[in-house]
Design an enzyme around this catalytic site. Structure first.
Site, mmCIF file in Angstrom:
data_model
loop_
_atom_site.group_PDB
_atom_site.id
_atom_site.type_symbol
_atom_site.label_atom_id
_atom_site.label_comp_id
_atom_site.label_asym_id
_atom_site.label_seq_id
_atom_site.Cartn_x
_atom_site.Cartn_y
_atom_site.Cartn_z
ATOM 1 N NE ARG A 106 -3.907 0.504 1.970
ATOM 2 C CZ ARG A 106 -5.110 0.531 2.530
ATOM 3 N NH1 ARG A 106 -5.317 1.289 3.598
ATOM 4 N NH2 ARG A 106 -6.094 -0.183 2.041
ATOM 5 C CG HIS A 133 -8.408 -0.185 -2.781
ATOM 6 N ND1 HIS A 133 -7.672 -1.321 -2.471
ATOM 7 C CD2 HIS A 133 -9.024 0.178 -1.610
ATOM 8 C CE1 HIS A 133 -7.817 -1.599 -1.178
ATOM 9 N NE2 HIS A 133 -8.625 -0.706 -0.637
ATOM 10 C CD GLN A 136 -12.840 -1.823 -0.682
ATOM 11 O OE1 GLN A 136 -11.909 -1.612 0.079
ATOM 12 N NE2 GLN A 136 -13.988 -2.325 -0.257
ATOM 13 C CG ASP A 228 -13.650 6.090 -0.898
ATOM 14 O OD1 ASP A 228 -13.471 6.041 0.333
ATOM 15 O OD2 ASP A 228 -12.712 5.995 -1.713
ATOM 16 C CB CYS A 268 -14.195 1.149 -0.015
ATOM 17 S SG CYS A 268 -13.774 2.882 0.251
ATOM 18 N NE ARG A 296 -10.543 -5.445 0.822
ATOM 19 C CZ ARG A 296 -9.871 -4.365 1.218
ATOM 20 N NH1 ARG A 296 -10.508 -3.367 1.803
ATOM 21 N NH2 ARG A 296 -8.565 -4.237 0.990
#
Ligand code: CP
Ligand code: NVA
Length: 313
Positions: A106, A133, A136, A228, A268, A296
């Protein structure tokens, strides 16, 4: 040159078939976890976790998933490593490749993750960059398939910033034949090159991409509303100016009431309750964010499986 198939750097590199196979694997892995009967396919393998930004979901689910597979997550401390400062990216990537079997990253710039993939010889997984992402998006797809059954012709209305999550959802939509509408303030659209990459695919699948500046317009034909944060990690300095533009782009009960009655909502997470989404929607019966968050774990295990399974060596 990077062998882009060896990694998950961005979803654009993976075919529809590979995404669907990953979803099928994720379903199977979820069933295994639910029956308490998971197999340790990656026994003895170590996976490096390099996170330059904070995380709850991604760190926890990768750690749990790797452990369930019998592997060992190794936390790498960005401050101590000093990537590109204490040591070149090239040397860090080459050394890590001698010790760990894959790398979950990340970071801020997409370019950094691309360089780790270029110089190392282990699979690199994008756990969020400023641009994308993908983990996600695949977890969203698993949740969407569970809830709606199929993808083709369904519409995602993303209400908010044209950011990393919006980009990966757009690419996912293009791969799976879904329509994608972005409702954002003027000036906060997705980058042109990202949209252009998806447009041909969308056309082939007869799916539509729309940008609107009135959230009410976006929700009318939506199957799912997506939310988001208005201010992504790393953009904190623009917080006040950004927020003022985004005030009308909140998912609340009145906006949800304008959507078709079957329309649900996801985020998310982390959510800033009272900003991009209200308590009432977060705590209401149409919120699928926690189902997506649960996935996830399973979706990322399926991604690890795709990249690291023994037959790949
Ligand atoms: N959605 C997501 O990636 O959450 P974290 O930032 O907590 O990992
Ligand atoms: N767009 C958000 C997503 C967090 C998971 C961010 O980058 O901060």
């Amino acid at each position: 040159m990077i062998d882009r198939q060896k990694h998950l750097l961005r979803l654009a590199d993976w075919s529809e078939e590979r995404i669907l196979e990953t979803l099928q694997r994720a379903r199977q892995l979820k069933a295994e976890v639910q029956s308490g009967n998971h197999s340790d396919h990656f026994k003895g393998q170590s996976i490096g976790m390099f996170f330059e930004k904070p995380s709850l979901r991604t760190i926890t689910t990768f750690q749990v998933g790797i452990s369930q597979f019998g592997g060992f997550p190794v936390q790498l401390d960005p401050d101590s490593i000093g990537l590109g400062k204490r040591e070149s990216i090239k040397d860090v990537a080459r050394c890590l490749s001698r010790w760990v079997n894959a790398l979950v990253v990340r970071c801020f710039e997409q370019e950094l993750i691309e360089q780790l993939a270029l110089y190392g010889d282990i699979p690199v997984i994008n756990a969020l960059t400023d641009s994308f992402h993908p983990c996600q998006a695949i977890s969203f797809a698993q949740m969407f398939q569970e809830q709606y059954g199929s993808f083709e012709g369904k519409t995602i209305a993303f209400i908010g910033d044209g950011n990393n999550v919006a980009n990966s959802l757009l690419i996912l939509a293009a791969k799976l034949g879904m329509n994608f509408t972005l409702a954002c303030p003027k000036g906060f659209e997705q980058k042109k090159w990202i949209v252009e990459e998806s447009v041909d695919l969308l056309k082939k699948r007869n799916a539509k991409y729309r940008v609107v500046h009135d959230p009410k317009e976006a929700v009318l034909d939506a199957d799912i509303l997506y939310s988001d944060v208005w201010v992504s990690m790393g953009q904190e300095k623009d917080k006040d100016s950004k927020k003022s533009h985004f005030l009308p782009f909140q998912i609340n009960d009145s906006l949800l009431d304008l959507a078709p009655s079957h329309c649900k909502v996801s985020h998310c997470l982390p959510a800033h309750r009272g900003e991009e989404i209200t308590d009432s929607v977060m705590d209401g019966g149409k919120n699928l964010s926690y189902e997506e968050a649960e996935n996830r774990l399973h979706a990322q295990k399926a991604i690890l499986w795709d990249l690291m399974r023994p037959s790949k060596k």
